[in-house]
Design a protein around this motif. Structure first.
Motif, PDB file in Angstrom:
ATOM      1  N   MET A 128       1.114  -4.731   5.271  1.00  0.00           N
ATOM      2  CA  MET A 128       0.174  -3.479   4.383  1.00  0.00           C
ATOM      3  C   MET A 128      -1.033  -3.676   6.393  1.00  0.00           C
ATOM      4  N   GLN A 132      -5.396   0.829   5.735  1.00  0.00           N
ATOM      5  CA  GLN A 132      -4.499   0.347   4.462  1.00  0.00           C
ATOM      6  C   GLN A 132      -4.830   0.289   3.311  1.00  0.00           C
ATOM      7  N   GLU A 135      -8.563   1.521   2.662  1.00  0.00           N
ATOM      8  CA  GLU A 135      -7.621   2.577   1.783  1.00  0.00           C
ATOM      9  C   GLU A 135      -7.654   2.398   0.311  1.00  0.00           C
ATOM     10  N   ARG A 136      -7.110   1.524   0.101  1.00  0.00           N
ATOM     11  CA  ARG A 136      -6.338   0.942  -1.594  1.00  0.00           C
ATOM     12  C   ARG A 136      -6.826   0.276  -2.307  1.00  0.00           C
ATOM     13  N   ASP A 176       3.889   0.604  -0.546  1.00  0.00           N
ATOM     14  CA  ASP A 176       4.553   2.357  -0.778  1.00  0.00           C
ATOM     15  C   ASP A 176       6.190   1.265  -0.790  1.00  0.00           C
TER      16      ASP A 176
END
Length: 256
Positions: A128, A132, A135-136, A176
């Protein structure tokens, strides 16, 4: 029951071909100084065994596959071979898509780093980007729970084992990666957190992820998997519908 399952779910994302691995039963004896200096070949006999031998199967995209078998039958070893953390002595395991390994959840965490730093480190090691992760980040912390959130800037080693596992689960399941490898980690934490884990897993499967689950819990296997693979004495004893494979496994236990 056929030992070869023909999946219609999707193209193979995992192909295991004649896979085998050899282990030493115990530590080899220490060589004497004379042996080390004058002998090129070791003089001790290696006592080895094959926990897995000639294992072959394919897993299609979007399948939920449960791996069953007794203790010491090589289930976790097979998962590690697929994940690439162990190398086979025979055959190969080809994985065609990225993997989120729920195997040793806190294995990559560093005790002296803060929980916050470990989230960034572990997620980055799994590919990641910093953007990213940012964002999470709140999603990860919220899932891990209020105790973890309150201790984000404390050293990870100060967390209880339960808090460590919750944070590890939260980080890995935010990836993901299309393939999820799970080794007996769904039943972590208290009842409330376990239900959060179950909901998260069901959500990932609804997205079309591929699941490979090692578990002794029949309820979990039937809940998440339609197909089962049964390992016995280092070989695939059965490969078919999850309910049928569990029934055969239980029958073998009763008759043994």
């Amino acid at each position: 029951m056929s030992l070869e399952w023909k999946t219609s779910v999707g193209e193979p994302v995992i192909s295991v071909e004649n896979l085998g691995i050899e282990f030493l039963r115990g530590r080899k004896r220490k060589l004497s100084l004379r042996e080390m200096v004058y002998t090129r070949k070791t003089t001790h006999n290696k006592d080895t065994f094959w926990p897995l031998e000639d294992i072959s199967f394919e897993v299609g995209r979007g399948e939920g596959v449960g791996l069953v078998g007794g203790n010491g039958e090589g289930k976790s070893t097979l998962l590690k071979l697929i994940a690439g953390t162990l190398l086979p002595d025979r055959g190969r395991a080809v994985v065609r898509e990225g993997v989120a390994p729920l195997i040793e959840l806190t294995g990559g965490f560093v005790g002296d780093l803060s929980a916050r730093e470990n989230v960034y480190l572990t997620a980055a090691l799994h590919g990641m980007s910093e953007e990213q992760i940012e964002e999470r980040f709140e999603e990860i912390v919220k899932f891990a729970g209020p105790q973890v959130k309150a201790g984000l800037d404390a050293p990870f080693r100060h967390f209880s084992s339960g808090m460590q596992v919750r944070l590890g689960f939260a980080v890995i399941t935010c990836l993901d990666e299309p393939i999820i490898l799970v080794d007996e980690v769904l039943a972590v934490g208290d009842k409330k957190f376990r239900e959060k884990c179950y909901d998260r897993m069901e959500g990932l499967l609804e997205e079309g992820r591929t699941l490979f689950l090692v578990s002794h819990n029949e309820r979990d296997l039937k809940r998440f998997c339609t197909r089962g693979i049964y390992l016995r004495q280092g070989l695939v004893a059965a490969d078919g519908q999850m309910n049928d494979v569990i029934a055969q496994y239980n029958e073998d236990i009763l008759s043994s």
